[in-house]
Enzyme design. Sequence first.
Site, short mmCIF file in Angstrom:
data_model
loop_
_atom_site.label_atom_id
_atom_site.label_comp_id
_atom_site.label_asym_id
_atom_site.label_seq_id
_atom_site.Cartn_x
_atom_site.Cartn_y
_atom_site.Cartn_z
N ARG A 107 -1.11 -23.81 39.70
CA ARG A 107 -2.53 -23.84 39.27
C ARG A 107 -3.15 -22.49 39.61
O ARG A 107 -3.07 -22.04 40.75
CB ARG A 107 -3.32 -24.94 39.96
CG ARG A 107 -4.83 -24.72 39.81
CD ARG A 107 -5.68 -25.85 40.31
NE ARG A 107 -5.63 -26.96 39.39
CZ ARG A 107 -6.58 -27.91 39.30
NH1 ARG A 107 -7.64 -27.86 40.07
NH2 ARG A 107 -6.46 -28.90 38.46
N HIS A 134 -5.01 -27.08 30.24
CA HIS A 134 -4.88 -28.08 31.32
C HIS A 134 -4.00 -29.23 30.78
O HIS A 134 -4.49 -30.34 30.56
CB HIS A 134 -6.26 -28.57 31.73
CG HIS A 134 -6.29 -29.25 33.07
ND1 HIS A 134 -5.16 -29.41 33.87
CD2 HIS A 134 -7.31 -29.84 33.77
CE1 HIS A 134 -5.50 -30.04 34.98
NE2 HIS A 134 -6.78 -30.32 34.94
N GLN A 137 -3.57 -32.91 32.39
CA GLN A 137 -4.77 -33.74 32.20
C GLN A 137 -4.68 -34.51 30.88
O GLN A 137 -5.14 -35.67 30.78
CB GLN A 137 -6.01 -32.82 32.19
CG GLN A 137 -7.33 -33.54 31.99
CD GLN A 137 -7.79 -34.30 33.23
OE1 GLN A 137 -7.81 -33.76 34.32
NE2 GLN A 137 -8.15 -35.56 33.05
N ASP A 231 -17.14 -32.00 30.33
CA ASP A 231 -16.62 -31.33 31.52
C ASP A 231 -17.77 -30.50 32.10
O ASP A 231 -18.82 -30.34 31.45
CB ASP A 231 -15.43 -30.43 31.11
CG ASP A 231 -14.64 -29.89 32.29
OD1 ASP A 231 -14.94 -30.26 33.45
OD2 ASP A 231 -13.72 -29.08 32.06
N CYS A 272 -12.83 -35.18 32.99
CA CYS A 272 -11.65 -34.86 33.80
C CYS A 272 -11.96 -34.88 35.29
O CYS A 272 -11.04 -34.99 36.10
CB CYS A 272 -11.07 -33.53 33.37
SG CYS A 272 -12.28 -32.19 33.40
N ARG A 317 -3.83 -39.53 36.23
CA ARG A 317 -3.25 -38.20 36.48
C ARG A 317 -1.92 -38.33 37.22
O ARG A 317 -0.96 -37.63 36.92
CB ARG A 317 -4.20 -37.34 37.34
CG ARG A 317 -5.53 -36.98 36.70
CD ARG A 317 -5.37 -36.12 35.47
NE ARG A 317 -4.54 -34.94 35.69
CZ ARG A 317 -4.90 -33.86 36.39
NH1 ARG A 317 -6.11 -33.76 36.90
NH2 ARG A 317 -4.07 -32.82 36.54
#
Length: 338
Positions: A107, A134, A137, A231, A272, A317
Amino acid sequence: MASLQGRDFLKLLDFSAQDINHMLDLAAAFKAMKHRGVPHRLLEGRNIVLLFEKTSTRTRCSFEVAGYDLGMGVTFLDPASSQVSKKESIADSARVLSRFYDGIEYRGFGQAIVEELAEYADCPVWNGLTDEWHPTQMIADMLTLREAFGDDLRGRKLVFMGDARNNVANSLMVVCAKLGLDYTACGPQQNQPEEWLVERCRELARESGSAICVTDSVEEGCAGADVLYTDVWVSMGEPDEVWEQRIGALSPYQVNDAAFALAEPDAIFLHCLPAYHDVKTKVGQDIFERFGLTQMEVTDAVFESPRSRVFDEAENRMHAIKAIMYATLSDAPLPSQV
Ligand code: CP
């Protein structure tokens, strides 16, 4: 279906709809096992390393718990506790770490970094979020939609509201185009996705029978939506100074009751996370003191409503990341007894 064993998981443009559905099937199976308490230490003896150059709750915990559940050893490295990037290049780090580990999660910042890691590593590399994408996700999000609407998601309409050119929005546009969901990017012109990506997704959508729409009209965007997704207005790595401009530009795209009034009656809300829906965070409190806002990209009423599936999404997740790791580390079908 071609095996995914040995593949990197860097962005969903690299995977077919069949590959994505396979990972979704695995994620659902792993979730069922976890909920039934069935042990599934199927990767006993393997080891993975997690490189985090940005903070995380869900992604880090998902990789750690998924790794332990699968019987693997897990090492976490942040920038302060390793030589990666600062004293040792990505290429050299990749070659060292693949002598120890069976998989590497990254990440951080630019997509080019995780692509370079993958180029030099001898084991699968998983993208745990970059500035551009991402992808883990997305497997969780599509699993959450399957749970809400059934396994065949074709023809459903997902609308992303707000900063519709960030890593989550870009990834949603790709996964929707691949799986045959209609996708609408709904935000002001300066926050809309790049033209090349819209064109690429429209090509994919033609193959899957779906449609990609970009609009600055909330009325047009939310009409008939099955899913409203948003988001945060300022992503990780962006400077604090952009808050004022973003609040001005994105406030009309807040997900609230008025937006849901335009959507389908059974429409659901996804985010998310983390979300700024109240002032119970340091950032939320700071924004309240500077701008007088008590909620930003989503109202507290929507966030806490029965429409909101955000905690199922967060749980997913872990099941999704378990599926991604399993698919890329093993081509053995799941044993029938589990
Ligand atoms: N959604 C997400 O990636 O959460 P974290 O930043 O907590 O990992």
